[in-house]
Scaffold this motif. Structure first.
Motif, PDB file in Angstrom:
ATOM      1  N   TYR A 117       0.817  -1.216   0.000  1.00  0.00           N
ATOM      2  CA  TYR A 117       0.000   0.000   0.000  1.00  0.00           C
ATOM      3  C   TYR A 117       0.850   1.265   0.000  1.00  0.00           C
ATOM      4  O   TYR A 117       0.329   2.352   0.242  1.00  0.00           O
ATOM      5  N   SER A 118       2.123   1.135  -0.238  1.00  0.00           N
ATOM      6  CA  SER A 118       3.050   2.265  -0.136  1.00  0.00           C
ATOM      7  C   SER A 118       3.645   2.607  -1.497  1.00  0.00           C
ATOM      8  O   SER A 118       3.300   2.002  -2.507  1.00  0.00           O
ATOM      9  N   TYR A 119       4.552   3.592  -1.502  1.00  0.00           N
ATOM     10  CA  TYR A 119       5.285   3.999  -2.696  1.00  0.00           C
ATOM     11  C   TYR A 119       4.326   4.423  -3.816  1.00  0.00           C
ATOM     12  O   TYR A 119       4.217   3.790  -4.862  1.00  0.00           O
ATOM     13  N   ILE A 120       3.627   5.518  -3.544  1.00  0.00           N
ATOM     14  CA  ILE A 120       2.629   6.041  -4.483  1.00  0.00           C
ATOM     15  C   ILE A 120       3.279   7.075  -5.393  1.00  0.00           C
ATOM     16  O   ILE A 120       4.028   7.942  -4.937  1.00  0.00           O
ATOM     17  N   ASP A 121       2.965   7.010  -6.674  1.00  0.00           N
ATOM     18  CA  ASP A 121       3.440   7.993  -7.651  1.00  0.00           C
ATOM     19  C   ASP A 121       2.241   8.728  -8.240  1.00  0.00           C
ATOM     20  O   ASP A 121       1.259   8.109  -8.654  1.00  0.00           O
ATOM     21  N   THR A 122       2.309  10.050  -8.248  1.00  0.00           N
ATOM     22  CA  THR A 122       1.247  10.894  -8.819  1.00  0.00           C
ATOM     23  C   THR A 122       1.903  11.867  -9.796  1.00  0.00           C
ATOM     24  O   THR A 122       2.034  13.057  -9.515  1.00  0.00           O
ATOM     25  N   SER A 123       2.301  11.347 -10.942  1.00  0.00           N
ATOM     26  CA  SER A 123       3.080  12.138 -11.896  1.00  0.00           C
ATOM     27  C   SER A 123       2.299  13.325 -12.438  1.00  0.00           C
ATOM     28  O   SER A 123       2.895  14.286 -12.932  1.00  0.00           O
ATOM     29  N   TRP A 124       0.953  13.293 -12.347  1.00  0.00           N
ATOM     30  CA  TRP A 124       0.147  14.390 -12.868  1.00  0.00           C
ATOM     31  C   TRP A 124       0.082  15.572 -11.889  1.00  0.00           C
ATOM     32  O   TRP A 124      -0.459  16.617 -12.232  1.00  0.00           O
ATOM     33  N   ILE A 125       0.613  15.418 -10.700  1.00  0.00           N
ATOM     34  CA  ILE A 125       0.640  16.510  -9.732  1.00  0.00           C
ATOM     35  C   ILE A 125       2.017  17.150  -9.783  1.00  0.00           C
ATOM     36  O   ILE A 125       3.016  16.519  -9.412  1.00  0.00           O
ATOM     37  N   PRO A 126       2.142  18.398 -10.269  1.00  0.00           N
ATOM     38  CA  PRO A 126       3.463  19.032 -10.391  1.00  0.00           C
ATOM     39  C   PRO A 126       4.183  19.063  -9.043  1.00  0.00           C
ATOM     40  O   PRO A 126       3.599  19.409  -8.011  1.00  0.00           O
ATOM     41  N   GLY A 127       5.441  18.698  -9.081  1.00  0.00           N
ATOM     42  CA  GLY A 127       6.265  18.734  -7.881  1.00  0.00           C
ATOM     43  C   GLY A 127       6.194  17.489  -7.027  1.00  0.00           C
ATOM     44  O   GLY A 127       6.954  17.345  -6.073  1.00  0.00           O
ATOM     45  N   ALA A 128       5.266  16.564  -7.342  1.00  0.00           N
ATOM     46  CA  ALA A 128       5.151  15.341  -6.549  1.00  0.00           C
ATOM     47  C   ALA A 128       6.273  14.368  -6.908  1.00  0.00           C
ATOM     48  O   ALA A 128       6.682  14.270  -8.055  1.00  0.00           O
ATOM     49  N   ARG A 129       6.752  13.698  -5.887  1.00  0.00           N
ATOM     50  CA  ARG A 129       7.680  12.600  -6.083  1.00  0.00           C
ATOM     51  C   ARG A 129       7.058  11.339  -5.475  1.00  0.00           C
ATOM     52  O   ARG A 129       6.006  11.389  -4.870  1.00  0.00           O
ATOM     53  N   THR A 130       7.730  10.217  -5.661  1.00  0.00           N
ATOM     54  CA  THR A 130       7.278   9.016  -4.964  1.00  0.00           C
ATOM     55  C   THR A 130       7.144   9.329  -3.474  1.00  0.00           C
ATOM     56  O   THR A 130       8.040   9.901  -2.866  1.00  0.00           O
ATOM     57  N   HIS A 131       6.011   8.955  -2.887  1.00  0.00           N
ATOM     58  CA  HIS A 131       5.740   9.304  -1.495  1.00  0.00           C
ATOM     59  C   HIS A 131       4.857   8.221  -0.877  1.00  0.00           C
ATOM     60  O   HIS A 131       4.619   7.196  -1.477  1.00  0.00           O
ATOM     61  N   HIS A 132       4.400   8.462   0.363  1.00  0.00           N
ATOM     62  CA  HIS A 132       3.507   7.517   1.051  1.00  0.00           C
ATOM     63  C   HIS A 132       4.279   6.247   1.393  1.00  0.00           C
ATOM     64  O   HIS A 132       3.875   5.133   1.082  1.00  0.00           O
ATOM     65  N   PHE A 133       5.419   6.425   2.072  1.00  0.00           N
ATOM     66  CA  PHE A 133       6.319   5.300   2.340  1.00  0.00           C
ATOM     67  C   PHE A 133       5.825   4.410   3.477  1.00  0.00           C
ATOM     68  O   PHE A 133       6.200   3.244   3.550  1.00  0.00           O
ATOM     69  N   PHE A 134       5.016   4.975   4.380  1.00  0.00           N
ATOM     70  CA  PHE A 134       4.653   4.241   5.591  1.00  0.00           C
ATOM     71  C   PHE A 134       3.287   3.566   5.439  1.00  0.00           C
ATOM     72  O   PHE A 134       2.494   3.885   4.565  1.00  0.00           O
ATOM     73  N   ASP A 135       3.043   2.629   6.338  1.00  0.00           N
ATOM     74  CA  ASP A 135       1.782   1.911   6.410  1.00  0.00           C
ATOM     75  C   ASP A 135       1.532   1.615   7.879  1.00  0.00           C
ATOM     76  O   ASP A 135       2.410   1.798   8.732  1.00  0.00           O
ATOM     77  N   ASN A 136       0.336   1.143   8.212  1.00  0.00           N
ATOM     78  CA  ASN A 136      -0.014   0.798   9.584  1.00  0.00           C
ATOM     79  C   ASN A 136      -0.496  -0.640   9.638  1.00  0.00           C
ATOM     80  O   ASN A 136      -1.233  -1.094   8.765  1.00  0.00           O
TER      81      ASN A 136
END
Length: 712
Positions: A117-136
């Protein structure tokens, strides 16, 4: 701030558990959280770091603990508990388990961990990088532990970065309400093997005006519910009644009277697709509805509300690991109250009101605890009339976001700009604000933004506490670059402690009045007052009296102040390169230039292969008297000894470089930490460049960290 929350911010306990006193910031929560960096460990502490795209920057407190096979992190339990939830990260593409120990005795049950559920990419959002590294991941311990007991987690092979553990006393499962319709009576399968969708629909149809009962168990739904109105959906508790679906309710309208309470909805959303209704609630619950006691996880959005939701109450819920917003009131929200919720690891705004198609009016976010939104804001108000943000606790925002944003950014039309009175009162912001990669300068902890149109509403910001903001405390900007004014703002009563750059970051035309704003440990200057664009007009900072600690003004609008650039530097021994923008002539795959300044010696930059010479460059932000460099490779023994031939160059303007230290071979040996030190002559440089012309261990330039210091 309540005493309980004060303890939380200074001793590794994150959240208060007793009912919050009137006016206290944050939610009254049923658990106590302990930071991994305050626990005993045989692993390695990671951070602190504020650099976009790093594990530490997304972690609570900007620090965590990395454990490898056989290593442990051991928590001292702060309160009686029988359950734990752990926020963690594992490398992309990996899964595994953690062994669990109570007072040294290993439990039969383990805690699963995954990068699914981690390592999300949103290339259509300017300035976004791979994010959302954590999970619960959560676990019932099967026994009671007391305050002072020890609970440890041990890696069984997979590298795991442990961030925080929530300890909770989970009540026994509640019993079925009299007269309710159980979903199992309509054929629902509590084992999770069968499809229970039709059973839920049949129970809802049979219980109109009454209660649908969801007994303890796991229920799988394969499609969303609709036509839900005039009914209560109730479970035995969010640890006991669990519904597995990524789309629970999807309906554009409802007559209302929907009450949803006391169960969990766990989704399977592994990427963000904005066109998909992968939400707990998508659309409308109708007037007079409520959502309470829910555990919502692994969805795109918790509640994406677009229809008539008048007088909706959303309270006492947990929102974890969404790939986008936690909750978004998307127009047509009147009299909505969102209060006493806990939100961690949202992939966009944690809580948002967006006045698309119609204004949100007379609605509020109150006493919520928000931590680690990893792309946008903690709380965002995009347009709307007579709205309030009161007594919330927001911490650890990441790229493209502030702790609280009051904005006229419309995204789409038709949009209703801010109007009436916007009340922002009693909020506490901790380590909020972030470097915006699109602007190449930061967003403040609390931002008022005339992005697409002038801010003409009355904006009252009162009784605010801002602590450890990495950059500025209050920002006034026209983020769309059109120079629209920000008017009618009053900041009355604020305590600013340890802000990295300035107290007031004024970049729009307009005015604000400041009263009773006290600041200590300001990094650079009191006020940065530089219009954006440069010709757009001035911003009047009016002293209403009672202000102290921030009277100076940053004098050079051609440069952005860097954290700690005041005189004296609050940390004269700090690494000047950490977190600064880095570039290179080439890189391999994920081994990008920023890995060499992310504060993590285990990640690294690697240049293009077989193409010497290759160079790596970092912008320190301002000319600095650099006297010493520390060059590192990952400390693991797998990195065999090697010698790299490096030339050190420097520049004050980024275009003309001179040689500071000529080409020399530097030995990196795991037996001595894979570290090399370079002494520099007396020199001043803003841009530091390392040119690598040879490497005896690999056909490329490699650095895991490049550290620059003023001291020899």
């Amino acid at each position: 701030m309540s005493a309980a929350v004060t303890v939380a911010l200074t001793s590794g306990l994150l959240a208060a558990t007793a009912p919050a006193a009137h006016g206290a910031a944050g939610a009254a929560l049923p658990f106590s959280s302990v930071e991994a960096e305050s626990a005993a460990t045989t692993g390695t502490r990671v951070g602190p770091d504020y650099t976009q795209g790093t594990l530490a920057s997304e972690s609570s407190g900007r620090q965590a603990v990395r454990i490898g096979s056989g290593q442990r992190v051991e928590f001292t339990v702060p309160r009686a508990a029988n359950a734990v939830n752990v926020a963690y990260s594992v490398p992309d593409g990996q899964s595994g388990t953690l062994n669990v120990y109570v007072n040294g005795t290993r439990l039969a049950r383990t805690l699963p961990v995954t990068s699914k559920y981690s390592y999300i990419d949103t290339s259509w959002i300017p300035g976004a990088r791979t994010h959302h590294f954590f999970d619960n991941a959560r676990l019932l311990l099967g026994q009671n532990v007391q305050a002072g007991d020890k609970v440890a987690f041990e890696s069984t092979g997979t590298q795991v970065t442990v961030d925080v553990a929530d300890f909770e006393q989970v009540a026994a499962a509640a019993g079925q309400p009299a007269g309710s319709v159980s979903v199992t009576s309509k054929g629902a399968d509590p084992t999770g093997n069968g499809d229970s969708t039709q059973a839920f629909r049949d129970a809802i149809a049979a219980a109109q005006g009454g209660v649908v009962w969801i007994p303890p168990g796991d229920y799988r739904l394969t499609s969303s519910l609709s036509g839900v109105q005039n009914v209560t959906l109730q479970g035995a508790g969010s640890w006991h009644s669990i519904v597995h679906t990524s789309r629970f309710i999807d309906q554009s309208s409802s007559a209302g009277g929907v009450r949803i309470k006391d169960f969990a909805v766990l989704g399977e959303v592994t990427e963000r697709v904005d066109s998909n209704p992968d939400n707990f609630v998508n659309g409308s619950l109708g007037p007079g509805s409520s959502v309470s006691g829910m555990w919502l996880q692994h969805l795109k959005v918790g509640l994406w509300l677009t229809g008539n939701n008048d007088n909706l109450v959303v309270e006492n819920n947990r929102f974890l690991d969404m790939t986008a917003d936690g909750l978004n009131l998307n127009g047509n929200a009147r009299g909505v109250r969102v209060r006493n919720n806990f939100l961690r690891n949202q992939g966009d705004d944690a809580l948002a009101m967006w006045s698309l198609y119609a204004p949100d009016t007379n609605s509020s976010f109150e006493n919520n605890t928000i931590t680690q939104p990893n792309l946008a804001n903690g709380i965002a108000i995009y347009g709307g009339t007579d709205l309030a943000v009161r007594n919330n606790l927001v911490s650890d925002t990441n790229a493209l976001g502030s702790g609280i944003a009051i904005s006229n950014q419309k995204f789409l039309d038709p949009f209703s700009p801010l109007a009436g009175t916007i009340t922002v009162d009693g909020n506490t912001l901790v380590r909020t604000g972030a470097m915006n990669p699109n602007w190449n300068h930061p967003m403040g902890a609390l931002r008022v933004d005339s992005y697409d149109s002038a801010v003409n509403a009355t904006v009252n910001i009162t009784n605010t506490t801002l602590t450890d903001s990495p950059y500025s405390a209050f920002e006034f900007v026209s983020g769309g670059g059109q120079g629209y004014p920000v008017r009618n703002v009053t900041v009355d009563g604020a305590t600013v402690r340890n802000t990295g750059t300035v107290v007031v970051q004024a970049e729009a035309q307009g005015a604000a009045t400041f009263r009773n704003v006290t600041a200590t440990s300001v990094g650079a200057a009191g006020v940065y007052n530089c219009p954006y664009p440069a010709s757009s007009g001035t911003f009047a900072v009016t002293d209403g009296g009672g202000n102290s600690g921030w009277s100076s003004t940053w004098s050079d609008c051609s440069t952005w102040p860097q954290p700690g650039q005041g005189n004296p530097d609050p940390d004269p021994n700090r690494n000047l390169a950490k977190g600064r923008p880095a570039t290179a002539t080439g890189s391999q795959d994920v081994y990008t230039p920023g890995k060499a300044v992310d504060g993590d010696a285990n990640s690294y930059w690697e240049s293009a292969n077989n193409a010497f010479p290759q160079s790596w460059t970092v912008d320190l932000g301002s000319a600095e008297p650099v006297r010493r460099l520390v060059l590192k490779l990952p400390p693991q023994s797998a990195w065999q000894a090697r010698t790299q031939t490096v030339t050190v160059l420097g520049s004050t303007d980024g275009s003309t470089y001179t040689t500071v230290v000529g080409a020399q071979g530097y030995r990196f040996d795991p037996a001595t930490g894979n570290t090399a030190t370079v002494s520099l002559p007396d020199t001043s440089l803003r841009y530091l460049r390392l040119s690598v012309s040879a490497n005896t261990g690999w056909p490329a330039g490699q650095f895991s960290e490049v550290e620059a210091y003023r001291t020899s």
